[in-house]
Every structure is written in C-alpha cells, then in structure tokens.
Design a protein around this motif. Structure first.
Motif, PDB file in Angstrom:
ATOM      1  N   UNK A  51       1.181  -1.183  -0.522  1.00 47.65           N
ATOM      2  CA  UNK A  51       0.183   0.018   0.396  1.00 47.65           C
ATOM      3  C   UNK A  51       1.014   1.073  -0.149  1.00 47.65           C
ATOM      4  N   UNK A  52       1.871   1.229   0.850  1.00 48.88           N
ATOM      5  CA  UNK A  52       2.905   2.440   0.727  1.00 48.88           C
ATOM      6  C   UNK A  52       3.083   2.727  -0.963  1.00 48.88           C
ATOM      7  N   UNK A  53       3.437   1.586  -1.764  1.00 52.33           N
ATOM      8  CA  UNK A  53       4.582   1.561  -3.015  1.00 52.33           C
ATOM      9  C   UNK A  53       2.721   1.977  -3.348  1.00 52.33           C
ATOM     10  N   UNK A  54       1.769   1.301  -3.025  1.00 52.90           N
ATOM     11  CA  UNK A  54       0.996   2.334  -4.366  1.00 52.90           C
ATOM     12  C   UNK A  54       0.392   3.608  -4.407  1.00 52.90           C
ATOM     13  N   UNK A  55       0.349   3.913  -3.868  1.00 51.74           N
ATOM     14  CA  UNK A  55       0.402   5.444  -3.394  1.00 51.74           C
ATOM     15  C   UNK A  55       1.791   6.336  -2.922  1.00 51.74           C
ATOM     16  N   UNK A  56       3.227   6.011  -3.428  1.00 53.44           N
ATOM     17  CA  UNK A  56       4.224   6.384  -2.914  1.00 53.44           C
ATOM     18  C   UNK A  56       4.857   6.262  -4.663  1.00 53.44           C
ATOM     19  N   UNK A  57       4.975   5.450  -4.940  1.00 55.60           N
ATOM     20  CA  UNK A  57       5.064   4.918  -5.851  1.00 55.60           C
ATOM     21  C   UNK A  57       6.565   4.847  -5.897  1.00 55.60           C
ATOM     22  N   UNK A  58       7.568   4.818  -4.809  1.00 52.08           N
ATOM     23  CA  UNK A  58       9.110   5.564  -4.983  1.00 52.08           C
ATOM     24  C   UNK A  58       9.212   3.749  -3.242  1.00 52.08           C
ATOM     25  N   UNK A  59       8.007   2.952  -3.115  1.00 53.12           N
ATOM     26  CA  UNK A  59       8.574   2.063  -2.045  1.00 53.12           C
ATOM     27  C   UNK A  59       8.302   0.416  -2.579  1.00 53.12           C
ATOM     28  N   UNK A  60       9.114   0.163  -3.431  1.00 48.03           N
ATOM     29  CA  UNK A  60       9.023  -1.508  -4.147  1.00 48.03           C
ATOM     30  C   UNK A  60       9.197  -2.712  -3.259  1.00 48.03           C
ATOM     31  N   UNK A  61       9.904  -2.262  -2.413  1.00 50.92           N
ATOM     32  CA  UNK A  61      10.637  -3.350  -1.350  1.00 50.92           C
ATOM     33  C   UNK A  61      10.274  -3.212   0.102  1.00 50.92           C
ATOM     34  N   UNK A  62      10.110  -4.425   0.527  1.00 51.18           N
ATOM     35  CA  UNK A  62       9.563  -5.035   2.223  1.00 51.18           C
ATOM     36  C   UNK A  62      11.242  -5.600   2.199  1.00 51.18           C
ATOM     37  N   UNK A 352       4.147  13.181  -9.005  1.00 52.08           N
ATOM     38  CA  UNK A 352       3.563  11.675  -8.536  1.00 52.08           C
ATOM     39  C   UNK A 352       2.463  12.065  -9.773  1.00 52.08           C
ATOM     40  N   UNK A 353       1.920  13.144 -10.170  1.00 54.22           N
ATOM     41  CA  UNK A 353       0.707  13.030 -11.483  1.00 54.22           C
ATOM     42  C   UNK A 353       1.449  12.892 -12.458  1.00 54.22           C
ATOM     43  N   UNK A 354       2.696  12.921 -12.916  1.00 54.13           N
ATOM     44  CA  UNK A 354       2.862  12.113 -13.285  1.00 54.13           C
ATOM     45  C   UNK A 354       3.625  10.673 -14.105  1.00 54.13           C
ATOM     46  N   UNK A 355       3.360  10.325 -12.671  1.00 54.10           N
ATOM     47  CA  UNK A 355       3.292   8.810 -12.305  1.00 54.10           C
ATOM     48  C   UNK A 355       2.050   7.716 -12.836  1.00 54.10           C
ATOM     49  N   UNK A 356       1.133   8.968 -12.271  1.00 46.81           N
ATOM     50  CA  UNK A 356      -0.016   8.663 -12.304  1.00 46.81           C
ATOM     51  C   UNK A 356      -0.317   8.316 -10.913  1.00 46.81           C
ATOM     52  N   UNK A 357       0.011   8.484 -10.075  1.00 47.30           N
ATOM     53  CA  UNK A 357      -0.384   8.723  -8.518  1.00 47.30           C
ATOM     54  C   UNK A 357      -1.523   9.857  -8.076  1.00 47.30           C
ATOM     55  N   UNK A 358      -1.537   9.958  -7.094  1.00 42.96           N
ATOM     56  CA  UNK A 358      -2.432  10.896  -6.862  1.00 42.96           C
ATOM     57  C   UNK A 358      -1.606  11.834  -6.489  1.00 42.96           C
ATOM     58  N   UNK A 359      -1.234  12.883  -5.952  1.00 44.53           N
ATOM     59  CA  UNK A 359      -0.318  14.055  -6.006  1.00 44.53           C
ATOM     60  C   UNK A 359      -0.517  13.863  -4.335  1.00 44.53           C
ATOM     61  N   UNK A 360      -1.335  14.077  -3.271  1.00 47.72           N
ATOM     62  CA  UNK A 360      -1.557  14.169  -1.807  1.00 47.72           C
ATOM     63  C   UNK A 360      -1.469  11.597  -1.668  1.00 47.72           C
ATOM     64  N   UNK A 361      -0.835  11.537  -0.998  1.00 46.30           N
ATOM     65  CA  UNK A 361      -0.226  10.302  -0.471  1.00 46.30           C
ATOM     66  C   UNK A 361      -1.172   9.553   0.545  1.00 46.30           C
ATOM     67  N   UNK A 366      -6.248   7.381   2.819  1.00 40.06           N
ATOM     68  CA  UNK A 366      -6.996   7.181   4.008  1.00 40.06           C
ATOM     69  C   UNK A 366      -8.141   6.252   2.926  1.00 40.06           C
ATOM     70  N   UNK A 367      -8.930   7.389   1.590  1.00 36.76           N
ATOM     71  CA  UNK A 367     -10.318   7.390   1.255  1.00 36.76           C
ATOM     72  C   UNK A 367      -9.865   6.120   0.639  1.00 36.76           C
ATOM     73  N   UNK A 368      -9.107   5.158   0.356  1.00 37.03           N
ATOM     74  CA  UNK A 368      -9.220   3.877   0.083  1.00 37.03           C
ATOM     75  C   UNK A 368     -10.182   3.070   0.593  1.00 37.03           C
ATOM     76  N   UNK A 369     -10.064   3.181   1.758  1.00 34.18           N
ATOM     77  CA  UNK A 369     -10.892   2.369   2.389  1.00 34.18           C
ATOM     78  C   UNK A 369      -9.902   1.004   3.227  1.00 34.18           C
TER      79      UNK A 369
END
Length: 388
Positions: A51-62, A352-361, A366-369
């Motif tokens: 989820x962190x990666x989904x909304x930031x686009x820069x956290x692809x590993x754990x 973030x918008x260039x990456x297809x993400x919401x500008x406010x992660x 929080x809105x994703x449920x």
C-alpha cells in the motif's frame, strides 16, 4: 541553475525500502500500544507495505526480519510480494532476543553461543538465496555493562571471526551491511559502537562488506553528513536506516526531529554520487510506529525522504562551488539555504501526477478504504509484533 526536468526524473527513480516490522505492534521498550488491523503474518505485512508503494510509487521493496518473518517457504513469500507489486529487500538478522545472548552473541565468551549466533546469520544468507535478496543487515547488541566484565580486544577478535565466516558465505551478488549503535543495551562498551568500528571491519573484509548508517544511532551533535561524505568517498556506504530521535536511540519518523539534518545528509548523498543506482546505496526506513497509524506513518516517512531529496537535488551546485572557490562563506551558505527553504511539495505533486499517482498520498490512502477493510478482516488471530 538546476535542471527542473532532471530533478523530476531523479525523483521518479527513487527507491525507499520499508521494514516489515513497522507494520506490526511495536514501539518503545516500555509499552507497546496495540492497534486494530495489524498484520498477523509476514504475508499481511507485505500487503501493507504494498500500500505504501501503491500511493507513493517509490517504495517497491520490503525488508524482512528473521525470525519475526520466518515462513516455511521463502520462495513462495517472494512470489507473494511480487503479486502485490513489491519485492523482498534486505534480510535482517536477530541475535539479540534469545536468553542465550545475555552476554553477547557473536562476541559471547561461550563458543557454543557464538556458534548458535553464527548459524543464524548463515541461515539468513540461505534465506537471501531463496528470496533473491542482495543485502544482509547485521546489527549486534553485543557489549558489556561493567569494567572488567570481558576482554574488549578479545570481543573484537570474536566479532571479526564471525564476520569473516558470513562474508565467505555470501554469493557474488550479495553483501552484508554492518550497522552500529552507540549504546543500549550495553552501557559500558558496545562492540560495534560507531561508524569507524564498522568501517574498519568492512575494509578488512572487502567489497561485499559495507557500512549501514542509522540516522538515530549517534551521540548528540554528531555530524552525520560528514560520516556520509567520508564513507561515500571510500566506497563503503552501503545503506541508510532512516529514522529520528530527540534524546537518544531511534524509532521516530525520519525527519521528525531535524528535517534540516536530513536535507544535509541527502545533499552529501547527491554530491557524492550515492543517489545514482550504480552506487548501490540502499535507502531504508527503520522505524516502529507506537502511537501513529502504521501505514500512514510509513507513507509520511517516505514523503519526508522525498522532500529532503528534492531539496538536495535543487542545490545550485555550480553557484555553490563558485562561492566556495571564492571563499565566499555567506554566499555559499545562502545557495545551500535557498534550496532548503524551497517548498518542494508542488514539485513532488507534479512528479506523482506524472507517475499516475494521486498528488496527496496520505489523503489517497485514507480515501481508499484499505484500513477499514483490514480492520474487519484481521479481527481474529494473533497480531504480529516484536518477537512474532
């Protein structure tokens, strides 16, 4: 002048690893406040990290912590991570929680305890083989509490012997990262107390041994950016563990205590070439969220690193070098401060918008449920935490 498009390209390529243990119930040494929706399994920790990666686009590993994230099939766990859009990162060893380690692990005076600790470290390399991980993170709580308790030099000999055995077991594309910590739980001597000790052991071993700089593990007033600059110059900076602390030790969100320090550190990373992928520097979070929501805490931490990095990339290095060469002390400082005082949030929103993400992660998460969903799904069973 700094090329804005080049800065945006660099920010899109950023990679910040999150730790599995940040998603479980963990906190201070005195109390852990349980939260709803906490993962119960390593798989669910990975789901939250995704989820962190989904909304930031820069956290692809754990990163994983063994035995906290022990499973029967690590290849299957890596496959699960891939299905969630992330990968398994560093493998963190644990030779500090067993009763046997009261007097140390790899530096313990008892050869049987040292053998047990080494076997665990070698097990972690086996896990790296199965997950495809590049990095083994080593942190030792080993040390002494009283003068005369043990032979200080002998403990360094034991440490060197264990590190050499681990080093010899590493594959061609693997390495270990040796972390250090000024104090706690050992209060008289700590066996790896500072970057110099870590550096000395790594230099002796070779290219597959690198220093991990934990930003919360220094004496008050330590110039961490100097350490970063030095290690980059020597090609011995392997990773960061990002966090913050106000008095001692760590675990607050990175940038919480001193965002200016984080900027100064990231400038030295950029200036020293450590931000380039070929440098191999791993940027990892090492935090435990005790009173703040866990996924949001990780998202905010990623954003804090992004903001510090953006400011570091915006430093007009031509102007800075010209002022430095001219001996213009105030002019050089002004160039530096101009970058730090820049509001980079609009720039990162564009990225973030260039990456297809919401500008406010945070708002998007929080809105994703997702939180409400996992609270309902994870109401039964044992929540993961320290030791689980």
């Amino acid at each position: 002048m700094t090329d804005r498009s080049a800065v945006k390209d660099a920010l899109r390529r950023q990679h910040i690893e999150t730790p599995s243990w940040a998603y479980g119930n963990s906190g201070t040494r005195f109390k852990v406040f349980a939260q709803q929706g906490v993962p119960r399994t390593p798989q669910e920790k990975i789901d939250d990290a995704a989820q962190v990666h989904k909304f930031t686009g820069v956290a692809p590993s754990v990163a994983l912590h063994i035995p906290w994230d022990r499973v029967d099939d690590y290849a299957a766990l890596a496959a699960h991570a891939k299905d969630q859009g992330v990968a398994i990162g560093a493998i963190n060893s644990n030779v500090f929680q067993d009763d046997d380690y009261m007097l140390g692990s790899v530096t313990n005076p008892d050869p049987a305890v040292r053998r047990k600790a080494l076997d665990h470290l070698l097990e972690c390399v086996d896990i790296m083989d199965q997950t495809g991980s590049r990095d083994l993170k080593l942190w030792f709580s080993d040390g002494t509490n009283y003068p005369g308790q043990d032979d200080i030099r002998a403990r360094q000999d034991r440490l060197a012997e264990a590190l050499a055995a681990v080093y010899d077991r590493l594959g061609d594309d693997q390495r270990f990262l040796l972390e250090y910590k000024l104090f706690e739980p050992a209060f008289y001597t700590t066996d790896v107390p500072d970057w110099g000790t870590s550096y000395a052991h790594c230099v002796k071993l070779g290219d597959k041994a690198k220093v991990c700089v934990d930003t919360g593990h220094h004496a008050p007033g330590t110039n961490i950016e100097f350490i970063v600059a030095f290690l980059l110059r020597e090609d011995k900076l392997g990773a960061f563990d990002f966090n913050s602390r106000f008095y001692a030790d760590d675990d607050l969100m990175v940038g919480a205590a001193d965002p200016f320090q984080l900027f100064r550190i990231m400038y030295e990373v950029v200036r020293g070439g450590g931000y380039e992928p070929e440098a191999g520097v791993a940027f990892m979070l090492d935090q435990c969220h005790n009173i703040e929501p866990k996924i949001q805490g990780q998202i905010r931490s990623v954003m804090n690193v992004q903001e510090a990095t953006a400011k570091a990339l915006l430093v007009d290095r031509d102007a800075l070098h010209a002022a430095q060469d001219a001996g213009d002390v105030l002019g050089a400082n002004a160039v530096f401060m101009d970058a730090y005082n820049t509001d980079v949030r609009p720039l990162l929103a564009e990225v973030r918008e260039d990456m297809g993400l919401d500008p406010d992660p945070i708002a998007a998460y929080k809105a994703s449920g997702y939180y409400e969903k996992v609270v309902a799904e994870r109401k039964d069973g044992q929540a993961a935490g320290w030791g689980a």
